[in-house]
Design a protein around this motif. Structure first.
Motif, mmCIF file in Angstrom:
data_model
loop_
_atom_site.group_PDB
_atom_site.id
_atom_site.type_symbol
_atom_site.label_atom_id
_atom_site.label_comp_id
_atom_site.label_asym_id
_atom_site.label_seq_id
_atom_site.Cartn_x
_atom_site.Cartn_y
_atom_site.Cartn_z
ATOM 1 N N CYS A 41 0.941 -1.346 -0.091
ATOM 2 C CA CYS A 41 -0.400 -0.151 -0.530
ATOM 3 C C CYS A 41 0.861 1.466 0.001
ATOM 4 C CB CYS A 41 -0.965 -0.147 1.167
ATOM 5 S SG CYS A 41 -1.839 1.758 1.259
ATOM 6 N N CYS A 44 0.440 2.646 3.051
ATOM 7 C CA CYS A 44 0.438 1.997 4.923
ATOM 8 C C CYS A 44 1.759 1.382 4.805
ATOM 9 C CB CYS A 44 -0.357 1.446 5.888
ATOM 10 S SG CYS A 44 -1.001 -0.088 4.920
ATOM 11 N N CYS A 80 -6.087 -2.665 0.464
ATOM 12 C CA CYS A 80 -5.508 -2.207 1.482
ATOM 13 C C CYS A 80 -6.468 -2.942 2.028
ATOM 14 C CB CYS A 80 -4.636 -1.112 2.043
ATOM 15 S SG CYS A 80 -4.482 -1.173 3.299
ATOM 16 N N CYS A 85 -6.048 2.142 7.441
ATOM 17 C CA CYS A 85 -5.492 2.681 6.817
ATOM 18 C C CYS A 85 -7.209 3.239 5.518
ATOM 19 C CB CYS A 85 -4.969 1.222 5.612
ATOM 20 S SG CYS A 85 -3.927 2.963 3.961
HETATM 21 ZN ZN LIG Z 1 -3.132 0.541 3.339
#
Ligand SMILES: [Zn+2]
Length: 143
Positions: A41, A44, A80, A85
């Motif tokens: 991601c 994050c 994700c 996040c």
């Molecule tokens: Zn993420």
């Protein structure tokens, strides 16, 4: 000498599989698919585990034997799964080949930047037209 695969010749060290190369009037069209491990991601940095979907991206690559090269690259969109996040999905990038939001390959971008640095933007744009390198002015002026 061992024979080389299309991947070895066209994308050495890059995680893609070449599925088809065709010759069109506009140049060579290379259809390829990303084969690398799931991406991280961009927000994050968590490594993805679930594929959301896949789609085809168009990338301009450096010319080959005086032919323009366009790569139609199938990339994956991942979820994700980190709850904290805010990003739900993201598209993978292929190391050495793609960058976010960029329509030229990493290799072509490097060429264009070098040309722009050496010549300045307007002469660089003229040279790229003459060499039939896909280069918008924006690309030549970007850092
Ligand atoms: Zn993420």
């Amino acid at each position: 000498m061992a024979s080389k695969t299309a991947e070895d010749v066209l994308f050495p060290g890059i995680d893609v599989r070449v599925e088809r190369v065709s010759d069109s009037s506009g140049g060579l069209v290379v259809e390829a698919a990303s084969t690398g491990r799931p991406g991280r991601c961009p927000d994050c940095r968590k490594q993805a585990q679930r594929v959301h979907s896949s789609y085809q991206r168009t990338l301009y690559e450096r010319p080959l034997v005086f032919r323009r090269v366009v790569v139609r690259l199938r990339v994956r969109r991942y979820f994700c799964d980190r709850r904290s996040c805010s990003r739900r999905t993201f598209v993978e990038q292929v190391g050495g080949l793609t960058e976010r939001h960029r329509r030229s390959s990493v290799g072509l971008t490097g060429w264009l930047r070098s040309i722009a640095v050496e010549l300045g933007v307007r002469p660089a744009a003229r040279l790229c037209r003459r060499l039939r390198l896909a280069a918008g002015r924006t690309l030549l002026t970007q850092p």
